[in-house]
Design a protein around this motif. Structure first.
Motif, PDB file in Angstrom:
ATOM      1  N   ILE A  50       2.024  28.401  -2.110  1.00 33.09           N
ATOM      2  CA  ILE A  50       1.165  27.460  -1.388  1.00 33.09           C
ATOM      3  C   ILE A  50       0.434  26.558  -2.375  1.00 33.09           C
ATOM      4  N   GLN A  51      -0.048  27.118  -3.477  1.00 32.12           N
ATOM      5  CA  GLN A  51      -0.725  26.309  -4.489  1.00 32.12           C
ATOM      6  C   GLN A  51       0.208  25.206  -4.978  1.00 32.12           C
ATOM      7  N   ASN A  52       1.449  25.558  -5.262  1.00 31.01           N
ATOM      8  CA  ASN A  52       2.413  24.558  -5.738  1.00 31.01           C
ATOM      9  C   ASN A  52       2.705  23.502  -4.681  1.00 31.01           C
ATOM     10  N   GLU A  53       2.794  23.912  -3.427  1.00 28.74           N
ATOM     11  CA  GLU A  53       3.030  22.944  -2.355  1.00 28.74           C
ATOM     12  C   GLU A  53       1.859  21.975  -2.224  1.00 28.74           C
ATOM     13  N   VAL A  54       0.646  22.492  -2.309  1.00 29.44           N
ATOM     14  CA  VAL A  54      -0.534  21.622  -2.224  1.00 29.44           C
ATOM     15  C   VAL A  54      -0.551  20.663  -3.414  1.00 29.44           C
ATOM     16  N   ILE A  55      -0.238  21.150  -4.602  1.00 32.66           N
ATOM     17  CA  ILE A  55      -0.187  20.287  -5.787  1.00 32.66           C
ATOM     18  C   ILE A  55       0.845  19.177  -5.586  1.00 32.66           C
ATOM     19  N   ASN A  56       2.006  19.504  -5.029  1.00 29.14           N
ATOM     20  CA  ASN A  56       3.034  18.489  -4.771  1.00 29.14           C
ATOM     21  C   ASN A  56       2.554  17.442  -3.776  1.00 29.14           C
ATOM     22  N   VAL A  57       1.885  17.861  -2.717  1.00 27.57           N
ATOM     23  CA  VAL A  57       1.377  16.921  -1.719  1.00 27.57           C
ATOM     24  C   VAL A  57       0.303  16.023  -2.332  1.00 27.57           C
ATOM     25  N   ILE A  58      -0.594  16.607  -3.119  1.00 25.94           N
ATOM     26  CA  ILE A  58      -1.623  15.811  -3.796  1.00 25.94           C
ATOM     27  C   ILE A  58      -0.956  14.803  -4.734  1.00 25.94           C
ATOM     28  N   GLY A  59       0.087  15.231  -5.445  1.00 27.81           N
ATOM     29  CA  GLY A  59       0.824  14.327  -6.328  1.00 27.81           C
ATOM     30  C   GLY A  59       1.449  13.169  -5.577  1.00 27.81           C
ATOM     31  N   LEU A  60       2.031  13.443  -4.412  1.00 28.47           N
ATOM     32  CA  LEU A  60       2.612  12.368  -3.597  1.00 28.47           C
ATOM     33  C   LEU A  60       1.542  11.387  -3.138  1.00 28.47           C
ATOM     34  N   CYS A  61       0.389  11.912  -2.736  1.00 30.80           N
ATOM     35  CA  CYS A  61      -0.709  11.042  -2.295  1.00 30.80           C
ATOM     36  C   CYS A  61      -1.208  10.178  -3.450  1.00 30.80           C
ATOM     37  N   LEU A  62      -1.360  10.776  -4.629  1.00 31.89           N
ATOM     38  CA  LEU A  62      -1.800  10.005  -5.800  1.00 31.89           C
ATOM     39  C   LEU A  62      -0.781   8.927  -6.167  1.00 31.89           C
ATOM     40  N   ARG A  63       0.493   9.274  -6.117  1.00 30.19           N
ATOM     41  CA  ARG A  63       1.546   8.316  -6.432  1.00 30.19           C
ATOM     42  C   ARG A  63       1.481   7.117  -5.476  1.00 30.19           C
ATOM     43  N   GLU A  64       1.282   7.406  -4.199  1.00 31.77           N
ATOM     44  CA  GLU A  64       1.172   6.321  -3.215  1.00 31.77           C
ATOM     45  C   GLU A  64      -0.032   5.420  -3.510  1.00 31.77           C
ATOM     46  N   LYS A  65      -1.165   6.031  -3.889  1.00 28.68           N
ATOM     47  CA  LYS A  65      -2.366   5.261  -4.215  1.00 28.68           C
ATOM     48  C   LYS A  65      -2.136   4.366  -5.429  1.00 28.68           C
ATOM     49  N   VAL A  66      -1.446   4.904  -6.444  1.00 32.68           N
ATOM     50  CA  VAL A  66      -1.195   4.136  -7.661  1.00 32.68           C
ATOM     51  C   VAL A  66      -0.207   3.003  -7.391  1.00 32.68           C
ATOM     52  N   LEU A  67       0.808   3.264  -6.594  1.00 35.32           N
ATOM     53  CA  LEU A  67       1.847   2.268  -6.337  1.00 35.32           C
ATOM     54  C   LEU A  67       1.468   1.269  -5.255  1.00 35.32           C
ATOM     55  N   GLU A  68       0.417   1.547  -4.501  1.00 35.66           N
ATOM     56  CA  GLU A  68       0.019   0.671  -3.400  1.00 35.66           C
ATOM     57  C   GLU A  68      -0.217  -0.781  -3.846  1.00 35.66           C
ATOM     58  N   PRO A  69      -0.968  -1.032  -4.933  1.00 32.14           N
ATOM     59  CA  PRO A  69      -1.159  -2.429  -5.351  1.00 32.14           C
ATOM     60  C   PRO A  69       0.142  -3.112  -5.782  1.00 32.14           C
ATOM     61  N   LEU A  70       1.080  -2.332  -6.304  1.00 28.20           N
ATOM     62  CA  LEU A  70       2.343  -2.922  -6.745  1.00 28.20           C
ATOM     63  C   LEU A  70       3.189  -3.417  -5.574  1.00 28.20           C
ATOM     64  N   LYS A  71       2.963  -2.881  -4.401  1.00 28.15           N
ATOM     65  CA  LYS A  71       3.704  -3.318  -3.219  1.00 28.15           C
ATOM     66  C   LYS A  71       3.318  -4.734  -2.819  1.00 28.15           C
ATOM     67  N   LEU A  72       2.125  -5.157  -3.210  1.00 27.96           N
ATOM     68  CA  LEU A  72       1.649  -6.489  -2.880  1.00 27.96           C
ATOM     69  C   LEU A  72       2.130  -7.543  -3.873  1.00 27.96           C
ATOM     70  N   VAL A  73       2.564  -7.113  -5.057  1.00 27.25           N
ATOM     71  CA  VAL A  73       3.004  -8.023  -6.105  1.00 27.25           C
ATOM     72  C   VAL A  73       4.410  -8.511  -5.774  1.00 27.25           C
ATOM     73  N   LYS A  74       4.602  -9.837  -5.921  1.00 30.02           N
ATOM     74  CA  LYS A  74       5.905 -10.391  -5.597  1.00 30.02           C
ATOM     75  C   LYS A  74       6.956 -10.005  -6.640  1.00 30.02           C
ATOM     76  N   TYR A  75       6.593 -10.092  -7.922  1.00 28.24           N
ATOM     77  CA  TYR A  75       7.516  -9.733  -8.994  1.00 28.24           C
ATOM     78  C   TYR A  75       6.859  -8.679  -9.867  1.00 28.24           C
ATOM     79  N   TYR A  76       7.667  -7.719 -10.294  1.00 24.90           N
ATOM     80  CA  TYR A  76       7.149  -6.650 -11.133  1.00 24.90           C
ATOM     81  C   TYR A  76       8.200  -6.283 -12.164  1.00 24.90           C
ATOM     82  N   ASN A  77       7.783  -6.269 -13.424  1.00 25.46           N
ATOM     83  CA  ASN A  77       8.668  -5.843 -14.498  1.00 25.46           C
ATOM     84  C   ASN A  77       8.228  -4.468 -14.919  1.00 25.46           C
ATOM     85  N   GLY A  78       9.038  -3.451 -14.745  1.00 29.66           N
ATOM     86  CA  GLY A  78       8.660  -2.078 -14.993  1.00 29.66           C
ATOM     87  C   GLY A  78       8.695  -1.672 -16.449  1.00 29.66           C
ATOM     88  N   ARG A  79       8.773  -2.603 -17.386  1.00 29.41           N
ATOM     89  CA  ARG A  79       8.822  -2.252 -18.814  1.00 29.41           C
ATOM     90  C   ARG A  79       7.472  -1.985 -19.368  1.00 29.41           C
TER      91      ARG A  79
END
Length: 135
Positions: A106-135
């Motif tokens: 259960i601890q690992n599952e909660v950590i995975n869910v928290i990781g997915l939520c954090l990833r979404e928060k970090v990537l959210e502003p990038l969804k608004l950008v028209k062009y993005y260079n991932g380098r």
């Protein structure tokens, strides 16, 4: 012999069923609120360990570990929270082992869910950008 009016019987039965239905709705809401409270405390303990870079598990974190054995930061935080929270205290002391939600799985599952939520928060502003260079 007295004749029983079936409509009165059905009316009384319907009132009884409505009362039981209302009772079970209240009961299930109470159980749901209690479970949400417990799950919130568990998630918060895991988040606290993550924010403070603390290991969740200790040398022995299972139910057979003795009280003087290091059972880990996660369980120590929950035990500390149980001092001021009777719901958590009852859950830790009297809960069924299979329903405590404190296992490493259960601890690992909660950590995975928290990781997915954090990833979404970090990537959210990038969804608004028209062009993005991932380098």
């Amino acid at each position: 012999m007295q004749c029983v009016n079936p409509w009165h019987f059905l009316k009384d039965l319907l009132i009884l069923i409505q009362g039981l239905t209302q009772f079970w709705k209240i009961k299930s809401t109470d159980i749901s609120n209690r479970n949400n409270h417990i799950l919130f405390a568990i998630v918060e303990a895991i988040k606290l360990c993550g924010m403070q870079c603390l290991a969740l598990r200790g040398h022995r974190d299972d139910s057979i570990a003795e009280c003087f054995t290091n059972r880990g930061n996660f369980l120590a935080i929950l035990e500390y929270a149980s001092r001021s929270d009777p719901v958590i205290k009852e859950h830790i002391e009297k809960g069924k082992k299979s329903q405590k939600y404190t296992s490493k799985t259960i601890q690992n599952e909660v950590i995975n869910v928290i990781g997915l939520c954090l990833r979404e928060k970090v990537l959210e502003p990038l969804k608004l950008v028209k062009y993005y260079n991932g380098r």
